[in-house]
Design a protein around this motif. Structure first.
Motif, PDB file in Angstrom:
ATOM      1  N   ASP A 109       0.872  -1.167   0.000  1.00 23.57           N
ATOM      2  CA  ASP A 109       0.000   0.000   0.000  1.00 23.57           C
ATOM      3  C   ASP A 109       0.911   1.221   0.000  1.00 23.57           C
ATOM      4  N   PRO A 110       0.904   2.022  -1.067  1.00 21.19           N
ATOM      5  CA  PRO A 110       1.876   3.108  -1.147  1.00 21.19           C
ATOM      6  C   PRO A 110       1.583   4.288  -0.224  1.00 21.19           C
ATOM      7  N   ARG A 111       0.403   4.290   0.401  1.00 21.02           N
ATOM      8  CA  ARG A 111       0.054   5.423   1.257  1.00 21.02           C
ATOM      9  C   ARG A 111      -0.656   4.943   2.527  1.00 21.02           C
ATOM     10  N   PRO A 112       0.054   4.237   3.390  1.00 20.22           N
ATOM     11  CA  PRO A 112      -0.594   3.656   4.578  1.00 20.22           C
ATOM     12  C   PRO A 112      -0.976   4.687   5.625  1.00 20.22           C
ATOM     13  N   TYR A 113      -0.422   5.885   5.534  1.00 25.22           N
ATOM     14  CA  TYR A 113      -0.673   6.928   6.524  1.00 25.22           C
ATOM     15  C   TYR A 113      -1.981   7.657   6.291  1.00 25.22           C
ATOM     16  N   LEU A 114      -2.670   7.364   5.197  1.00 27.40           N
ATOM     17  CA  LEU A 114      -3.959   8.004   4.918  1.00 27.40           C
ATOM     18  C   LEU A 114      -4.858   6.992   4.230  1.00 27.40           C
ATOM     19  N   LYS A 115      -5.988   6.702   4.860  1.00 28.99           N
ATOM     20  CA  LYS A 115      -6.974   5.784   4.296  1.00 28.99           C
ATOM     21  C   LYS A 115      -8.228   6.581   3.935  1.00 28.99           C
ATOM     22  N   ARG A 116      -8.836   6.240   2.821  1.00 31.11           N
ATOM     23  CA  ARG A 116     -10.070   6.932   2.448  1.00 31.11           C
ATOM     24  C   ARG A 116     -10.964   5.978   1.654  1.00 31.11           C
ATOM     25  N   ASP A 117     -12.230   6.347   1.549  1.00 33.65           N
ATOM     26  CA  ASP A 117     -13.201   5.549   0.807  1.00 33.65           C
ATOM     27  C   ASP A 117     -13.062   5.837  -0.681  1.00 33.65           C
ATOM     28  N   SER A 118     -12.025   5.284  -1.284  1.00 33.72           N
ATOM     29  CA  SER A 118     -11.798   5.495  -2.715  1.00 33.72           C
ATOM     30  C   SER A 118     -10.960   4.346  -3.236  1.00 33.72           C
ATOM     31  N   GLU A 119     -10.907   4.243  -4.546  1.00 35.98           N
ATOM     32  CA  GLU A 119     -10.098   3.209  -5.170  1.00 35.98           C
ATOM     33  C   GLU A 119      -8.676   3.728  -5.364  1.00 35.98           C
ATOM     34  N   LEU A 120      -7.687   2.932  -4.939  1.00 32.44           N
ATOM     35  CA  LEU A 120      -6.288   3.293  -5.089  1.00 32.44           C
ATOM     36  C   LEU A 120      -5.579   2.154  -5.812  1.00 32.44           C
ATOM     37  N   ILE A 121      -4.894   2.489  -6.892  1.00 33.40           N
ATOM     38  CA  ILE A 121      -4.227   1.488  -7.725  1.00 33.40           C
ATOM     39  C   ILE A 121      -2.725   1.704  -7.670  1.00 33.40           C
ATOM     40  N   ASN A 122      -1.988   0.712  -7.198  1.00 36.72           N
ATOM     41  CA  ASN A 122      -0.527   0.760  -7.170  1.00 36.72           C
ATOM     42  C   ASN A 122      -0.010   0.587  -8.600  1.00 36.72           C
ATOM     43  N   LEU A 123       0.787   1.552  -9.070  1.00 39.23           N
ATOM     44  CA  LEU A 123       1.313   1.507 -10.432  1.00 39.23           C
ATOM     45  C   LEU A 123       2.781   1.094 -10.480  1.00 39.23           C
ATOM     46  N   ASN A 124       3.295   0.543  -9.384  1.00 40.23           N
ATOM     47  CA  ASN A 124       4.630  -0.041  -9.427  1.00 40.23           C
ATOM     48  C   ASN A 124       4.615  -1.303 -10.285  1.00 40.23           C
ATOM     49  N   GLY A 125       5.784  -1.786 -10.641  1.00 34.13           N
ATOM     50  CA  GLY A 125       5.870  -3.025 -11.409  1.00 34.13           C
ATOM     51  C   GLY A 125       6.579  -2.831 -12.733  1.00 34.13           C
ATOM     52  N   LYS A 126       6.309  -3.718 -13.686  1.00 30.61           N
ATOM     53  CA  LYS A 126       6.986  -3.681 -14.977  1.00 30.61           C
ATOM     54  C   LYS A 126       6.445  -2.553 -15.858  1.00 30.61           C
ATOM     55  N   TRP A 127       7.358  -1.713 -16.344  1.00 31.20           N
ATOM     56  CA  TRP A 127       7.049  -0.682 -17.315  1.00 31.20           C
ATOM     57  C   TRP A 127       7.943  -0.904 -18.541  1.00 31.20           C
ATOM     58  N   ASP A 128       7.481  -0.420 -19.701  1.00 30.45           N
ATOM     59  CA  ASP A 128       8.353  -0.331 -20.864  1.00 30.45           C
ATOM     60  C   ASP A 128       9.354   0.797 -20.623  1.00 30.45           C
ATOM     61  N   PHE A 129      10.549   0.677 -21.220  1.00 31.98           N
ATOM     62  CA  PHE A 129      11.592   1.651 -20.921  1.00 31.98           C
ATOM     63  C   PHE A 129      12.581   1.744 -22.077  1.00 31.98           C
ATOM     64  N   ASP A 130      13.090   2.945 -22.274  1.00 34.22           N
ATOM     65  CA  ASP A 130      14.184   3.151 -23.223  1.00 34.22           C
ATOM     66  C   ASP A 130      15.001   4.373 -22.839  1.00 34.22           C
ATOM     67  N   PHE A 131      16.299   4.279 -23.074  1.00 34.25           N
ATOM     68  CA  PHE A 131      17.149   5.469 -23.029  1.00 34.25           C
ATOM     69  C   PHE A 131      16.920   6.281 -24.304  1.00 34.25           C
ATOM     70  N   ASP A 132      17.159   7.561 -24.210  1.00 39.75           N
ATOM     71  CA  ASP A 132      17.017   8.471 -25.352  1.00 39.75           C
ATOM     72  C   ASP A 132      18.261   9.354 -25.396  1.00 39.75           C
ATOM     73  N   ASP A 133      19.420   8.716 -25.575  1.00 45.54           N
ATOM     74  CA  ASP A 133      20.693   9.424 -25.443  1.00 45.54           C
ATOM     75  C   ASP A 133      20.857  10.560 -26.439  1.00 45.54           C
ATOM     76  N   GLU A 134      20.193  10.476 -27.582  1.00 46.64           N
ATOM     77  CA  GLU A 134      20.268  11.547 -28.579  1.00 46.64           C
ATOM     78  C   GLU A 134      19.164  12.591 -28.388  1.00 46.64           C
ATOM     79  N   ASN A 135      18.314  12.389 -27.385  1.00 45.82           N
ATOM     80  CA  ASN A 135      17.209  13.310 -27.095  1.00 45.82           C
ATOM     81  C   ASN A 135      16.329  13.527 -28.324  1.00 45.82           C
ATOM     82  N   LEU A 136      15.884  12.412 -28.907  1.00 43.33           N
ATOM     83  CA  LEU A 136      15.034  12.463 -30.097  1.00 43.33           C
ATOM     84  C   LEU A 136      13.566  12.172 -29.784  1.00 43.33           C
TER      85      LEU A 136
END
Length: 600
Positions: free
Chosen positions: A7-34
């Motif tokens: 739970d990324p925010r255990p210090y505050l609970k509320r009546d709402s849906e919270l989705i953890n977005l940690n995990g596998k993401w697509d990724f690339d370096f952009d060394d030429e800044n293109l």
């Protein structure tokens, strides 16, 4: 499988849906800044994947590349059931250093600052079903004129500087809320009056706000405020009556938060759209505690409080500035407490909020310290002032945070003795910090060359080796009393700048020790060196005994809790293996036994 799925925010609970977005993401370096020119935010075929929230330089990211890569792109998708009456808020607890957030190809946020939290309303760009989230990051590997802390501007770590952290390195999550909700809240307590002040900011004016305070399931107070078209409401709520205070607080302190008694009060805040309809329901906590200076010493809850801190750099072998798991954070705090420390100076890093939540729960004092730059210019003034202001407000509600530190060892302001502009900047940061948070103490420039400050905090590693009796005697004499310490120059820098000398503030030795004891690797460095556990303990005891003899010190901070890369002067190894039984360190720390007394 997501490595960091807490739970990324255990210090505050509320009546709402919270989705953890940690995990596998697509990724690339952009060394030429293109990436912008080629519109990667619309469509791009990614060649890598990365485990968020670990920086690409770390092993846990799955990439483990420590070369210079200043430009990078992240991508993932998420699904929602779209509701036009809802707000969709995505939060990035830390992205180093500049970032752009795109939703479905639309730019929704630009943020500068690697340590402050970025909260983004993406409601106008979310669609039913699958949504595309793209993040662009820029982290200048070589520049020294922005807050970068211990992240080295050269490719290989050396001395006191370590591997860089770039991109997303703290928790990321999405929350789905009603159209009106509590956007900010600030809770501060007054133990002398037995009350708490709650400042609540809603997205837009509500009908009323209800506050319910309880302790261990027993309701203590309830208050309702009709908002009268205001979106910012301040409510003062009586928590104790005078009899409670007389019978419990002044005698044994069991109602107040301290490292020995981390008691937390629950507070529920409900926002009403009308007399009956609740549109936001938040449950969090606060502490009844008072930080002050009395007669030149620290006081916590009207009692003299001696700070026994340990330096914590927030680095992890496989995650760098990203913690591998919550258990790692818990282990660090518990080991520090087992060794007799009541807090930590979190050095040149702002931790993920989860860490300070654990400090609140476990009873561990923290110093919150802004990462420093190395070069002073107008760019630094603008960047640091803005980001530090955000940090002070964002971390206001964690009661374990005792002290705020905008500058360290004149980093970023190296000419304080000769440049009035840099002195003005130090003073400006001090007063800016006090204006944002008057409930805590502020150190203007930790280590030396202090101007305006609430604490005289001194760095002194001149305790020598065990056989150098002359140097040890000099070290011991340098700590004799406040006047002697004020006129010392342990880092070849004056302690106070001219005209700012002050013996009315508490004095602390906030860096010392750094004893290197090789237990697991063949090379590294420390400020002094030993070859056996016996010598290690004798050296530690020798230095602590010198501190115990001081008539002027109100606390200390030992360098450091654990080894970091080439710096092997920790009480623990980099993988957190104790170099000696923690009880051995505690017995030595207990030598500094200052009487706990009430302050009238």
């Amino acid at each position: 499988m997501c490595i960091r799925n807490e739970d990324p925010r255990p210090y505050l609970k509320r009546d709402s849906e919270l989705i953890n977005l940690n995990g596998k993401w697509d990724f690339d370096f952009d060394d030429e800044n293109l990436g912008h020119k080629e519109k990667w935010f619309l469509d791009h075929s990614y060649s890598k994947s990365i485990e968020v929230p670990f920086p690409f330089q770390s092993k846990l990211s799955g990439i483990s590349d420590t070369k210079f890569h200043d430009y990078m792109w992240y991508h993932r998708s998420f699904d929602v059931t779209f509701d036009a009456n809802k707000k969709y808020i995505i939060t990035f607890n830390g992205v180093d250093y500049e970032s752009e957030i795109y939703i479905n190809g639309f730019l929704v946020s630009k943020h500068i600052g690697g340590a402050s939290i970025n909260k983004v309303d993406i409601s106008d760009f979310v669609v039913e079903g699958k949504n595309e989230l793209t993040v662009f990051c820029y982290d200048d590997s070589r520049s020294q004129d922005f807050p970068r802390g211990k992240q080295y501007w050269k490719e290989k770590s050396e001395s006191i500087f370590y591997t860089r952290t770039s991109g997303i390195y703290k928790n990321v999550y999405l929350e789905i809320l009603n159209n009106n909700y509590i956007d900010e809240y600030y809770i501060s307590s007054d133990i002398d009056r037995g009350e708490v002040k709650v400042e609540t900011l809603t997205l837009k004016p509500a009908f009323k706000i209800e506050y319910v305070i309880s302790l261990k399931g027993i309701e203590l107070a309830r208050n309702v405020v009709y908002t009268k078209d205001k979106d910012r409401v301040i409510s003062k709520i009586k928590v104790w009556n005078n009899q409670d205070i007389m019978e419990t607080f002044f005698h044994n302190g069991e109602l107040c938060w301290s490292p020995d008694n981390p008691i937390l009060y629950d507070i529920n805040i409900k926002v009403y759209q009308d007399e009956e309809t609740v549109i936001d329901n938040v449950s969090t906590y606060f502490a009844m505690r008072k930080i002050a200076i009395e007669n030149g010493a620290f006081s916590l809850n009207n009692r003299v409080f001696y700070q026994k801190l340990v330096l914590i750099q927030g680095y992890f072998k496989d995650g760098l500035l990203a913690y591998p798991s919550v258990d790692n954070l818990i282990n660090d705090i518990k080991l520090a407490k087992e060794m007799g420390f009541n807090g930590g100076r979190i050095h040149q890093k702002i931790e993920d909020p989860y860490f300070y939540y654990l400090c609140d729960k476990l009873g561990f004092i923290c110093w919150l310290e802004c990462p420093s730059a190395q070069i002073f210019n107008n760019k630094l003034i603008e960047l640091q002032s803005k980001e530090w202001s955000e940090i002070v407000k964002q971390y206001f509600n964690f009661p374990s945070i005792f002290t705020l530190v905008p500058l360290n060892e004149s980093w970023g302001v190296p000419e304080l003795n000769s440049d009035p502009k840099q002195v003005h900047y130090q003073n400006a940061l001090y007063h800016l910090t006090k204006s944002l948070d008057a409930t805590r103490l502020v150190v203007g420039n930790d280590g030396w060359e202090m101007a305006s400050t609430d604490i005289c905090s001194i760095h002194n590693y001149r305790h020598g080796n065990k056989d150098d009796l002359i140097q040890h005697e000099k070290f011991e004499k340098s700590l004799a009393d406040k006047d002697v310490m004020m006129h010392s120059c342990p880092g070849n820098r004056v302690i106070f700048l001219e005209g700012y000398e002050n013996t009315k503030v508490p004095f602390m030795l906030t860096e010392f020790g750094g004893i290197s004891f090789l237990t697991h690797i063949k090379e590294g460095w420390g400020y002094t060196n030993v070859n056996s556990e016996k010598d290690f303990l004798n050296e530690y005891k020798r230095i602590i005994e010198a501190i115990a003899k001081s008539d002027g010190l109100c606390g200390f901070c030992y360098t450091q809790l654990y080894d970091v890369e080439q710096e092997i002067n920790g009480l623990l190894t980099y993988t957190r293996k104790p170099k000696t039984d923690p009880e051995n360190i505690k017995k030595i720390n207990d030598i500094v036994n200052k009487d706990i007394i009430f302050i009238k």
